[in-house]
Motif scaffolding. Sequence first.
Motif, short mmCIF file in Angstrom:
data_model
loop_
_atom_site.label_atom_id
_atom_site.label_comp_id
_atom_site.label_asym_id
_atom_site.label_seq_id
_atom_site.Cartn_x
_atom_site.Cartn_y
_atom_site.Cartn_z
N UNK B 24 -3.89 -36.89 12.76
CA UNK B 24 -4.27 -36.00 13.81
C UNK B 24 -3.85 -36.48 15.41
N UNK B 25 -3.56 -35.79 16.35
CA UNK B 25 -3.57 -36.47 17.88
C UNK B 25 -4.96 -35.28 18.58
N UNK B 26 -5.72 -36.08 19.39
CA UNK B 26 -6.45 -35.53 19.91
C UNK B 26 -7.94 -36.38 20.41
N UNK B 27 -8.95 -36.06 21.09
CA UNK B 27 -10.08 -36.29 20.31
C UNK B 27 -11.01 -36.57 20.42
N UNK B 28 -12.17 -36.99 19.51
CA UNK B 28 -13.05 -37.05 18.56
C UNK B 28 -14.04 -37.74 19.53
N UNK B 29 -15.01 -36.33 19.93
CA UNK B 29 -16.53 -36.19 20.93
C UNK B 29 -17.81 -36.89 19.45
N UNK B 131 -5.05 -32.69 21.24
CA UNK B 131 -4.24 -33.07 22.04
C UNK B 131 -4.83 -33.53 23.12
N UNK B 132 -6.21 -33.27 23.21
CA UNK B 132 -7.03 -34.63 24.73
C UNK B 132 -6.50 -36.13 24.48
#
Lengths: 179, 278
Positions: B24-29, B131-132
């Motif tokens: 995956x590409x993106x941001x985990x908060x 994607x973030x």
Amino acid sequence: MQIVKMVVTGPFAAGKTQFIRSISEIDVVATEAKISRPEERIKDETTVAMDFGRITVDDDLVLYLFGTPGQRRFEFMWEILSEGMLGFVVVVDSTRPETFREARLILDTFRTYAPTPYVVAANKQDMEDAWSPEDLRIALRIDPAVKVLPCVATDKESVKNVLLELLYSILETMDGEGE
Amino acid sequence: MALKGNLQDFSATQLLHLINLARKTGTLAVETPQDQARFCFREGKLIYASLDGQDDRLVSILQRAGKITEELARTIRARSDIKDDRELGVLLSNAGYVTQKDIVDSVRNYVLEVVYKLFTWPEGTFRFEPNLLPVEGRITVSIDLENVIMEGSRRLREWERLQEELPNLDIALRFTDRPDARLRTINLTVEEWRVVSFINPRNTIRQIAQYNHMSDFQIRRIVYGLLQAGLVELVPPEGVEVKPSPGVPTPVGVPPTQRRPAVKRSIVQRLIDRIREL
């Protein structure tokens, strides 16, 4: 007349009753009761013994669909319902990851009852927060050979697809065993 | 497709495993009652992490890593013409204050430090935004999640063992008899000295951790070491009620196996045909 049985199982409030309702030719015989426990008040009523749905093939063949109660305190019913099943569907609410561990436990429990084929129905795929079937497969550690299918239990076509995929898996298993 | 939930239900190990496998590409908060952290991934690799309440700009990372002095850090912060971390990295490297390796290693260690904290959080909500990616100008690294998961799991086991050994942080510490003589012969780290300086039956371990901005894992590890070395002992805190530790769940029994029903292939085919018609 030959009766064939399939079981629809899964965690509490995963959509099992709705799944059977969408495909059954009879009004589902649901043994539902008002929710008493505050932590389970995610819906008004829950299945306490089983749901029962039917699909008649012809005069000689009928498919029965049994839905299990999702709560652990009715676990004693699971084994009774799974007796003689041809296969089973594990319905998972894709929007509630807090139920995934329970889904995995239910799946493991049913696999010990009988070595029958099964599929996982990743329910509520129409919801914005739904985990994708691919992510669910990883989350639930589902074997690559087992189908994890997108599902919307309120949609008859979607439920049909899940049942058909289960039947295809059953055929493949039979072919593999040389039946 | 959204990916959100609670660490109580889906652990950090499972979450990182999923991100790794699904590339995956993106941001985990991730948000816990005490902490908030963000982790950025590209194609299943960890590239950046930040912890709320901790300055994650390069100048602070380098200062904490001991690569630049406090004075230099202050000077850099006072300059408004340095636009971003990449530019700062080039300036510091060209000026000979640090090497490129110093920068990459420091950022990498910081990212790892943050992600290992994640393993020690038993609960907290998480949300993955596909994607973030990090804000422009931040220095990113590329860390394989397999190693992070292995090391995080090891730390988790250590954390669990420490939690068993030291289940209650609302308890105080006191020095054993004549600790000063033994302290002289033992090498303590800066962090250990910070804890030692607060040891007093009036301070609970939790309070000492809060004073020193330490996680439960860090304080447990330090206190456990001090206990094992015989330097300190546990005492009920003055004027505080001690809570009992939680119980252990009992395992569930495995039911007996049933036989599969004898159904012919033709029956299954008839079921398929019927369902298709519905």
